[in-house]
Write an enzyme that holds these catalytic residues in place. Structure first.
Site, PDB file in Angstrom:
ATOM      1  N   HIS A 131     -20.956  62.956 -80.494  1.00 11.46           N
ATOM      2  CA  HIS A 131     -21.021  64.389 -80.198  1.00 11.46           C
ATOM      3  C   HIS A 131     -22.489  64.772 -80.144  1.00 11.46           C
ATOM      4  CE1 HIS A 131     -21.858  64.701 -84.445  1.00 11.46           C
ATOM      5  NE2 HIS A 131     -20.700  64.111 -84.734  1.00 11.46           N
ATOM      6  N   GLY A 140     -24.364  66.148 -82.168  1.00 11.18           N
ATOM      7  CA  GLY A 140     -25.142  65.753 -83.354  1.00 11.18           C
ATOM      8  C   GLY A 140     -25.736  64.358 -83.173  1.00 11.18           C
ATOM      9  N   HIS A 141     -24.898  63.406 -82.723  1.00  9.19           N
ATOM     10  CA  HIS A 141     -25.408  62.045 -82.487  1.00  9.19           C
ATOM     11  C   HIS A 141     -26.490  62.055 -81.400  1.00  9.19           C
ATOM     12  CE1 HIS A 141     -21.214  60.956 -83.907  1.00  9.19           C
ATOM     13  NE2 HIS A 141     -21.962  60.194 -84.677  1.00  9.19           N
ATOM     14  N   GLY A 143     -28.297  61.133 -89.756  1.00  6.85           N
ATOM     15  CA  GLY A 143     -28.114  62.579 -89.860  1.00  6.85           C
ATOM     16  C   GLY A 143     -28.116  63.044 -91.319  1.00  6.85           C
ATOM     17  N   LYS A 195     -26.348  65.426 -92.390  1.00  7.19           N
ATOM     18  CA  LYS A 195     -25.028  65.899 -92.817  1.00  7.19           C
ATOM     19  C   LYS A 195     -24.495  64.975 -93.915  1.00  7.19           C
ATOM     20  CE  LYS A 195     -21.179  65.643 -90.334  1.00  7.19           C
ATOM     21  NZ  LYS A 195     -20.195  64.961 -91.212  1.00  7.19           N
ATOM     22  N   SER A 219     -18.971  66.838 -86.366  1.00 10.29           N
ATOM     23  CA  SER A 219     -18.463  65.600 -86.957  1.00 10.29           C
ATOM     24  C   SER A 219     -17.470  65.001 -85.978  1.00 10.29           C
ATOM     25  CB  SER A 219     -17.746  65.918 -88.273  1.00 10.29           C
ATOM     26  OG  SER A 219     -16.917  64.837 -88.652  1.00 10.29           O
ATOM     27  N   SER A 220     -17.424  63.681 -85.921  1.00  5.55           N
ATOM     28  CA  SER A 220     -16.433  63.025 -85.048  1.00  5.55           C
ATOM     29  C   SER A 220     -15.024  63.370 -85.491  1.00  5.55           C
ATOM     30  CB  SER A 220     -16.616  61.506 -85.092  1.00  5.55           C
ATOM     31  OG  SER A 220     -17.918  61.182 -84.698  1.00  5.55           O
TER      32      SER A 220
END
Ligand code: PAF
Length: 287
Positions: A32, A34-35, A148, A150, A186-187
């Site tokens: 996503h 984020g990645h 990340g 997170k 998040s995935s």
């Protein structure tokens, strides 16, 4: 973009590319935004002459019995398209058999950090993470690797492991990316039922409030109770943990905040386990 399935093939390509800097972004796929932000940071660190390598491997050893290894979302073809569009140079996407030998005896564990917080909820999880990340570091031998924030505790585990084992690899932490309503990317978000997807931003809202309250002189214990009550007021959230720790050491804090602290949340929405965190600051830091 080159796709490699075997350790020997990716090693041969990397030998060709060196001494250009190599920056690794380890992932479990189902990428996503984020990645993709991690890929961009990796590109910045690698520079125009360097190479960015992503890995995609849903690592079985970091999932406990009954956890979501089988249902973890996967879509390799889409992931490859996204990585190609980001200008990633290579992706290492092995099968489990290429990575784990049934006769293997060696594990990597950060003995204390692996037992606290998420490590209590998911025993063995950080052993699996530290072991796979060590193996990826040994296969790719990157100059730097991006993770990340997170997964705040994961980042702490990896930094500790790199320090303790004298790994000559720069670890870069990347800021959390959020959806428009604040939900941390998040995935696992795609597995949320629509009602749970609507409820899940309560995590970010509780963190927003805590960030505003932190400089008021409130104690960590009261802040923690406030955040927990805020989450428990959401009927679709099954709160797993709410912790406030020193942001640098992850040591527990309870009194008035004197240094940056991290608020770590874990909650399940239906079958989906989500985490989020925020570093908050007191009005004045006391050294
Ligand atoms: O954060 C993740 O996606 C995984 O824990 C990692 C670092 C790729 C190890 O499997």
């Amino acid at each position: 973009m080159e796709v490699f399935r075997s350790k020997s093939a990716v090693r041969a390509q990397l030998a060709d590319w060196r001494p250009a800097p190599i920056v690794l972004v380890p992932t479990m796929g189902f990428l996503h935004e984020g990645h993709l932000s991690l890929m961009r940071l990796a590109r910045e660190r690698a520079g125009a002459s360097g190479r960015v390598v992503a890995s995609i491997f849903v690592n079985p050893t970091q999932f406990g019995p009954g956890e979501d290894f089988d249902s973890y979302p996967r879509d390799e073809a889409r992931d490859f398209d996204l990585l190609r569009a980001e200008g990633v140079d290579a992706v290492f996407a092995p099968e489990a058999g290429e990575i784990y030998d049934s006769k293997a005896q060696t594990i990597v564990e950060t003995t204390e950090l692996a037992k606290i917080l998420i490590g209590k909820l998911r025993p063995g999880h950080f052993r699996g993470v530290a072991t796979i990340v060590t193996k990826l570091f040994n296969i790719i031998r990157p100059d730097a690797a991006v993770f990340g924030q997170k997964d705040f505790q994961q980042l702490a585990v990896i930094r500790t492991m790199v320090r303790d084992l004298d790994m000559d690899i720069e670890i870069i932490g990347a800021p959390i990316q959020r959806e428009a309503d604040g939900l941390a990317m998040s995935s696992r978000n795609v597995r949320l039922l629509p009602e749970d997807r609507a409820a899940a931003p309560v995590l970010a809202r509780a963190l927003d409030e805590a960030e505003t309250m932190a400089p008021t002189g409130i104690t960590a214990s009261r802040l923690r109770s406030h955040v927990r009550a805020r989450l428990e007021a959401e009927p679709r959230a099954r709160v797993q943990s709410v912790d406030i720790r020193d942001a640098a050491t992850l040591a527990p804090v309870s009194g008035p905040l004197t240094r940056p602290a991290v608020i770590l949340l874990a909650a399940s929405f239906g079958q989906v386990f989500l985490i989020d965190n925020r570093v908050v600051h007191p009005a004045q830091e006391v050294s």
